[in-house]
Design an enzyme around this catalytic site. Structure first.
Site, short mmCIF file in Angstrom:
data_model
loop_
_atom_site.label_atom_id
_atom_site.label_comp_id
_atom_site.label_asym_id
_atom_site.label_seq_id
_atom_site.Cartn_x
_atom_site.Cartn_y
_atom_site.Cartn_z
CB VAL A 118 -8.76 0.50 -17.89
CG1 VAL A 118 -9.70 0.10 -16.76
CG2 VAL A 118 -7.34 -0.02 -17.64
CE1 TYR B 93 2.21 0.50 -9.89
CE2 TYR B 93 3.62 1.73 -8.39
CZ TYR B 93 2.39 1.16 -8.69
OH TYR B 93 1.35 1.28 -7.81
CE LYS C 231 0.25 3.53 -10.09
NZ LYS C 231 -1.22 3.46 -10.29
CB THR D 47 -3.14 -4.88 -2.06
OG1 THR D 47 -1.98 -4.35 -2.73
CG2 THR D 47 -3.85 -3.76 -1.32
#
Length: 251
Positions: A54, A146, A150, A181
């Site tokens: 990506v 992180y 976000k 997850t």
């Protein structure tokens, strides 16, 4: 839901969309491409796997071209590729970790939006859903790359919603809490400890970890006609994490 979709990396929603008649294009980095191809083969003729880093503009161009060639149009993008940094202080964070986190979590979404916009205009409109995190609503010690990435996803989402609304392209975001997850249950780096070791959901209003199905339900809603009046929306399925500890039962 008879629309064509690109899902950046794997999504539990892929099977649901396919079952409802969608053509799905599953993007994966080279390391996971074999699994993506196996899933596409399992699903059937309306599924296609493509190699997609990506953070690479040319990979996005090839993915969009493949989607249009297979189905004739592209109407939905789910930007859900993401990486987590290992727990460390800002002072001890390698700048390369910061750069990589932003390259995947922010630049990847920017490039995805940029790549699909002309195709969605050709199709007469579309829907983009960016996957963020509940961390985008506060600071989180030891996870600055992180959390900062976000936060940036929120700004990107709202800006894109304003720019693309008159093209009949809706742009929304989902900011999940702690979902069961691989990102949560396995260490970000070898020898580390997973986030699940540090998180206890019992004090919160919904005292459990989230499940992929919780996010899938939000995705299916935002990409359906039922959400045709929603753009710039931010859904936060977090079980009450951001609210703080709930009143104990019986009090």
């Amino acid at each position: 839901m008879a629309a064509e979709r690109i899902a950046a990396r794997f999504s539990p929603a892929t099977r649901r969309w396919y079952a409802e008649g969608a053509t799905v294009v599953i993007g994966s980095t080279a390391g996971g491409l074999a699994r993506a191809e196996a899933l596409a083969t399992e699903l059937g003729d309306r599924a296609l796997a493509v190699c997609l880093d990506v953070a690479r503009e040319d990979d996005w161009a090839a993915a969009v071209a493949a989607a249009e060639q297979r189905s004739g149009r592209l109407t939905i993008l789910v930007n859900n590729a993401g990486v987590q940094n290992s727990a460390t202080t800002i002072e001890a964070t390698d700048p390369a970790v910061w750069d990589h986190t932003f390259a995947v979590n922010v630049t990847g979404q920017f490039l995805g939006i940029r790549a699909v916009t002309p195709a969605m205009r050709r199709a007469g409109g579309g829907v983009i859903v960016n996957i963020g995190s509940a961390m985008a609503y506060g600071g989180t010690a030891l996870y600055a790359p992180y959390a900062a990435a976000k936060w940036a996803v929120r700004g990107l989402t709202l800006s894109a919603a304003l720019e693309l609304g008159r093209d009949n392209i809706r742009v929304n975001a989902i900011h999940p809490g702690v979902v069961s997850t691989k990102l949560i249950n396995e260490p970000a780096t070898p020898g580390g400890r997973p986030i699940a070791d540090f998180y206890d959901p019992r004090p919160y209003a919904v005292p459990r970890l989230g499940e992929p199905a919780d996010v899938t339900a939000a995705l299916l809603y935002l990409t359906s006609g039922e959400a045709s009046f929603a753009t710039g929306a931010e859904l936060v399925p977090d079980g009450g994490l951001l609210l703080g500890p709930a009143l104990p039962a019986g009090v």
